[in-house]
Design a protein around this motif. Structure first.
Motif, PDB file in Angstrom:
ATOM      1  N   LEU A 172      99.266  19.768 -65.660  1.00 52.02           N
ATOM      2  CA  LEU A 172      99.141  18.460 -66.303  1.00 52.02           C
ATOM      3  C   LEU A 172     100.301  17.540 -65.936  1.00 52.02           C
ATOM      4  O   LEU A 172     100.386  16.417 -66.417  1.00 52.02           O
ATOM      5  CB  LEU A 172      99.068  18.627 -67.825  1.00 52.02           C
ATOM      6  N   MET A 191     103.767  16.104 -75.282  1.00 48.16           N
ATOM      7  CA  MET A 191     103.566  15.577 -73.939  1.00 48.16           C
ATOM      8  C   MET A 191     102.288  16.140 -73.317  1.00 48.16           C
ATOM      9  O   MET A 191     101.523  15.427 -72.669  1.00 48.16           O
ATOM     10  CB  MET A 191     104.791  15.887 -73.065  1.00 48.16           C
ATOM     11  N   LEU A 194      99.299  14.326 -74.807  1.00 45.34           N
ATOM     12  CA  LEU A 194      99.047  12.990 -74.259  1.00 45.34           C
ATOM     13  C   LEU A 194      98.426  13.078 -72.867  1.00 45.34           C
ATOM     14  O   LEU A 194      97.538  12.296 -72.511  1.00 45.34           O
ATOM     15  CB  LEU A 194     100.342  12.172 -74.212  1.00 45.34           C
ATOM     16  N   ALA A 195      98.893  14.067 -72.077  1.00 47.31           N
ATOM     17  CA  ALA A 195      98.339  14.238 -70.736  1.00 47.31           C
ATOM     18  C   ALA A 195      96.878  14.677 -70.809  1.00 47.31           C
ATOM     19  O   ALA A 195      96.041  14.239 -70.021  1.00 47.31           O
ATOM     20  CB  ALA A 195      99.166  15.249 -69.950  1.00 47.31           C
ATOM     21  N   GLN A 198      94.641  11.757 -72.039  1.00 42.98           N
ATOM     22  CA  GLN A 198      94.396  10.770 -70.992  1.00 42.98           C
ATOM     23  C   GLN A 198      93.275  11.247 -70.068  1.00 42.98           C
ATOM     24  O   GLN A 198      92.581  10.458 -69.460  1.00 42.98           O
ATOM     25  CB  GLN A 198      95.694  10.554 -70.208  1.00 42.98           C
ATOM     26  N   ARG A 199      93.077  12.566 -69.994  1.00 42.21           N
ATOM     27  CA  ARG A 199      92.007  13.110 -69.170  1.00 42.21           C
ATOM     28  C   ARG A 199      90.720  13.283 -69.970  1.00 42.21           C
ATOM     29  O   ARG A 199      89.776  13.908 -69.501  1.00 42.21           O
ATOM     30  CB  ARG A 199      92.446  14.460 -68.588  1.00 42.21           C
TER      31      ARG A 199
ATOM     32  N   ILE B  28     109.634   9.057 -76.552  1.00 43.17           N
ATOM     33  CA  ILE B  28     109.069   9.416 -75.251  1.00 43.17           C
ATOM     34  C   ILE B  28     107.708   8.725 -75.152  1.00 43.17           C
ATOM     35  O   ILE B  28     106.913   8.771 -76.089  1.00 43.17           O
ATOM     36  CB  ILE B  28     108.906  10.943 -75.131  1.00 43.17           C
ATOM     37  N   PHE B  30     104.147   7.984 -72.825  1.00 46.91           N
ATOM     38  CA  PHE B  30     103.293   8.495 -71.770  1.00 46.91           C
ATOM     39  C   PHE B  30     102.481   7.343 -71.209  1.00 46.91           C
ATOM     40  O   PHE B  30     101.878   6.575 -71.953  1.00 46.91           O
ATOM     41  CB  PHE B  30     102.355   9.561 -72.356  1.00 46.91           C
ATOM     42  N   ALA B  32      99.445   6.428 -68.339  1.00 45.46           N
ATOM     43  CA  ALA B  32      98.475   6.903 -67.366  1.00 45.46           C
ATOM     44  C   ALA B  32      98.631   6.095 -66.080  1.00 45.46           C
ATOM     45  O   ALA B  32      99.206   5.013 -66.084  1.00 45.46           O
ATOM     46  CB  ALA B  32      97.068   6.738 -67.919  1.00 45.46           C
ATOM     47  N   GLN B  92     101.172   9.085 -62.941  1.00 44.56           N
ATOM     48  CA  GLN B  92     101.322   9.423 -64.361  1.00 44.56           C
ATOM     49  C   GLN B  92     102.785   9.606 -64.743  1.00 44.56           C
ATOM     50  O   GLN B  92     103.496  10.380 -64.130  1.00 44.56           O
ATOM     51  CB  GLN B  92     100.555  10.714 -64.650  1.00 44.56           C
ATOM     52  N   LEU B  94     105.977   9.927 -67.651  1.00 43.97           N
ATOM     53  CA  LEU B  94     106.585  10.125 -68.966  1.00 43.97           C
ATOM     54  C   LEU B  94     107.959   9.492 -68.892  1.00 43.97           C
ATOM     55  O   LEU B  94     108.682   9.686 -67.923  1.00 43.97           O
ATOM     56  CB  LEU B  94     106.723  11.610 -69.254  1.00 43.97           C
TER      57      LEU B  94
END
Lengths: 202, 604
Positions: A172, A191, A194-195, A198-199, B28, B30, B32, B92, B94
């Motif tokens: 990811l 984290m 969130l990854a 997003q997918r 933090i 995120f 895309a 992507q 962070l």
């Protein structure tokens, strides 16, 4: 519908008002959660530390996080000290389990919980919560390993999927923070979440 | 427990308390792929530090900068509270998000931290040079006797006379020699002649009774400062240096030792002076590269380093030419170095740009000129100066001409300028005489000035070469590899150095400045009011930074046994260096805009 009923029943059974925040209105945020414990058996494991951080939209609210050291009733096993690095003397500064639980409840409120192998952490927490509040944690749970499994199996049906944390992080594109610090692990989980979201697998 | 990497500038200058303060405020975020992070019209309330991923800064379709792991964006927008550019997520990402208020509070609290956000290029570079600190003192403390270029000791038998000793010392240009008596070694020095004269000693007297026995010695792996202590303790000026078998083979002179402590270059210069054949010159030339390594490592700025090398190289070339050219040819000609060597900006041996001006009607046999000039170019190649790819070397007929022919050539450069003529003229404009009759070059120079006077259109054509290579900041596009293929590189010469060098050259030529060094030209242009003082200073800093960058990577390449070049590998730069390079290229861009306006380049 069923979930709402269940919540209502739990709330009715609640016997300590300090845990009322668990039934607050949902504000749309999530909480990423991780615990360090004295063993890997949820029935005997003692809580050593709790890390929790809120997720709002695409932002991990690290500035508003919860990091608690918990004073255990028994000294942790030597073999586990090596993993989480919490020595008895570190934990001596911790709070009592009861205070930890009320502060956790105030922090997480009714928000859904996010975690990696969350089931274990919830089981340990419930072990403490039930005697105090008469209920288990009513929060919705988002299990990262399950979401990741759904994501990968969609991409590669019939494959065997590695669910180790390092694989999730590599696949990811999420950095690996130093592990076995409850707040770091909670940040890592946030984290990853969130990854995944997003997918399309949030 | 620190999650945040504080080892990167500017965060490395925060105190532990300030670090905690900052970490407590950090979130933090995120993003895309293709998400927009900041855009014009939106207030900038956050400073981002990339944890993982790539963000690009765009001005319309133009790529301004790329931010990767540990890079900070965008300090300027944060101070201004707004941005004119759009920041897009390229891969992507962070990122740590630091609230503006928290960062601004720290800039007020901590001046060094604040300087990063408010300062221009010059002070950022200053901050950088503070980091690379005090290596100089370290090299001096850890240098050993073997690091010096020692003089092979001259040895005479104890039966040799005072007269023999005097003749040998004169012939070999040494101030001392070792004397053998059986297995014993003594030393006899020039200062002993003082006593010989005072005492009226016969010059036929054997050395046995006059030399000092035994000689005081040190070993090759002794520390230099120990050797210095020994000399001080015994109140002597030289030590014998013994090899592993305990036999004295070299002499360590106090003057060499002191020279090493004050400036290593002195030793090389002496060695060049004493060299009697090409082999000895080659050995001295090899030391020049090592000198650059030592001095660059010790933090000497590139501009003085360039001049020092120019002086050494000029001596090397002069000695070489004197050895190879017949005296008549030497006297009737002027040997020139041109291009970067003429400007004193050739820090590594990149190429040989040289030429020869012969006096009109010199009557020297043409074949002798051919032999000497070819031998000269060969010698330089042997010394490690690669032949000039453009063939600008004195063994080529078009680069060794009599004054009259040079005038004709200059006239053609000026009145029938094509692209190549312009570049050849540009190289010639930077020429410096290194050997022979310097008035020959001065004569050609004067002629060039009379040719060019009052033709502003000509200067515009000359300056146009700065437009030859594309917008330097666009070169950052090459950083955008999405981490797939090999290593991304930037051509520093095309991207930045050339524009500054040639722009300064064109302006200097037009203004009639005599200087050939770019730093001197920039100063001269500021003095004449052609450049604003601030831009002049920024250009000098930007050029020095890019030369230094090229030098650092060039030295690293030499260490790996590869040729040094103009290509910089982006991934080998620290994030501060990338930041500074970005700033330096932005200065180049400003300068090009000025040149375009000044020389009306847009009308071509």
């Amino acid at each position: 519908m069923f979930a709402a009923l269940l919540r209502a029943r739990r709330r009715a059974r609640l016997c300590d008002t300090r845990f009322l925040p668990l039934f607050d209105e949902d504000d749309g945020d999530l909480v990423s959660l991780d615990c360090e414990t004295s063993s890997l058996n949820p029935r005997t494991a003692e809580l050593l530390s709790i890390g929790a951080v809120k997720i709002r939209g695409n932002r991990i609210l690290a500035h508003d996080s919860l990091a608690l050291l918990v004073k255990p009733q028994h000294a942790p096993e030597g073999s586990n000290i090596a993993i989480h690095g919490l020595r008895p003397r570190d934990l001596a500064t911790g709070v009592a389990p009861e205070e930890a639980m009320t502060r956790l409840a105030a922090f997480i409120g009714a928000r859904p919980l996010v975690g990696y192998y969350l089931e274990f952490d919830i089981a340990v927490l419930n072990h403490y919560l039930r005697p105090l509040a008469g209920i288990a944690l009513p929060n919705r749970q988002i299990e990262l390993s399950a979401r990741y499994y759904d994501y990968r199996i969609r991409q590669y049906p019939d494959s065997s999927i590695d669910l180790s944390l390092s694989t999730l992080q590599t696949e990811l594109g999420v950095p690996a923070l130093p592990r076995h610090d409850a707040l770091n692990d909670a940040l890592s989980a946030a984290m990853l979440y969130l990854a995944l979201r997003q997918r399309g697998f949030g | 427990m620190t999650r945040f990497d504080f080892s990167q500038p500017p965060f490395d200058c925060l105190t532990p308390g300030e670090r905690q303060q900052l970490e407590a405020a950090a979130d933090i975020v995120f993003f895309a792929e293709d998400a927009e992070v900041m855009a014009p019209g939106q207030p900038v309330d956050t400073l981002y530090i990339v944890i993982k991923g790539i963000v690009r800064e765009m001005n319309g379709d133009e790529l301004i900068a790329v931010f990767r792991e540990r890079d900070t964006f965008d300090s300027r927008a944060l101070i201004a509270g707004e941005t004119r550019h759009r920041f897009f997520v390229h891969e992507q990402t962070l990122a740590f998000a630091l609230p503006r208020a928290a960062v601004l509070a720290l800039t007020e609290q901590n001046t060094r931290f604040g300087a990063f956000f408010y300062a221009g290029v010059a002070s950022k570079l200053d901050a950088m040079s503070q980091q690379s600190g005090n290596r100089e003192t370290q090299t001096l403390l850890t240098a050993r006797v073997g690091d010096l270029s020692l003089r092979a000791a001259l040895r005479l038998d104890a039966h040799a006379t005072v007269l023999d000793a005097a003749c040998a010392m004169k012939r070999h240009k040494v101030k001392s020699l070792l004397v053998s008596r059986g297995g014993e070694t003594g030393i006899f020095t020039v200062s002993d002649f003082r006593d010989i004269i005072i005492n009226g000693t016969d010059t036929a007297m054997p050395l046995a009774g006059l030399a000092h026995w035994p000689v005081i010695a040190c070993r090759r792996d002794d520390y230099l400062f120990d050797a210095l202590l020994t000399m001080t303790r015994h109140n002597i000026q030289r030590l014998a240096v013994v090899d592993d078998d305990g036999a004295a083979v070299d002499i360590l002179e106090q003057v060499d030792l002191l020279a090493y402590f004050s400036n290593h270059s002195h030793l090389i210069a002496q060695r060049l002076e004493r060299a009697e054949n090409l082999d000895e010159l080659e050995a001295a030339a090899a030391q020049i590269t090592r000198l650059v390594q030592i001095l660059a490592g010790s933090g000497l700025a590139v501009s003085p380093l360039g001049r020092l090398l120019q002086a050494l190289n000029a001596r090397l070339f002069e000695r070489t030419w004197r050895l190879l050219a017949p005296p008549a040819l030497y006297g009737a000609s002027c040997l020139l170095v041109m291009g970067s060597e003429g400007r004193g900006e050739q820090l590594l041996k990149t190429d040989q740009d040289n030429a020869l001006i012969l006096r009109d009607g010199n009557g020297i046999d043409a074949s002798a000129v051919v032999t000497a000039t070819s031998a000269f170019s060969d010698a330089l190649t042997r010394f490690g100066y690669p032949p000039c790819p453009g063939g600008v070397m004195l063994y080529r007929p078009e680069w060794r001409l009599e004054v009259g022919a040079w005038r004709e050539r200059i006239r053609r450069w000026v009145y029938a300028p094509d692209g190549e003529a312009m570049m050849q003229l540009a190289i010639f404009v930077d020429a410096q005489p290194v050997a022979g009759d310097a008035s020959l070059l001065a004569e050609c120079r004067r002629y060039l000035e009379t040719c060019m006077r009052d033709d502003s259109a000509w200067f515009s054509r000359f300056a146009r070469a700065v437009e030859q290579f594309d917008t330097p900041l666009g070169l950052f596009a090459q950083l955008l590899t999405r981490e797939q293929d090999g290593r991304a590189t930037i051509d520093l010469k095309k991207g930045g150095i050339f524009a500054i060098v040639h722009g300064a050259r064109a302006l200097a030529l037009e203004t009639g400045l005599a200087e050939s060094n770019t730093f001197d030209r920039l100063q001269g242009l500021v003095r004449q009011g052609v450049l604003e003082a601030e831009l002049g200073a920024d250009l000098a800093e930007a050029l020095a930074f890019m030369l230094k960058l090229r030098l650092t990577q060039g030295l690293a390449a030499i260490e790996r046994g590869k040729p040094s070049g103009n290509l910089i590998v982006a991934s080998e730069l620290s994030s501060l260096e990338r930041d500074l390079l970005k700033e330096a290229l932005a200065v180049v861009k400003r300068f090009r805009a000025l040149l375009r306006h000044h020389f009306h380049l847009a009308s071509f």
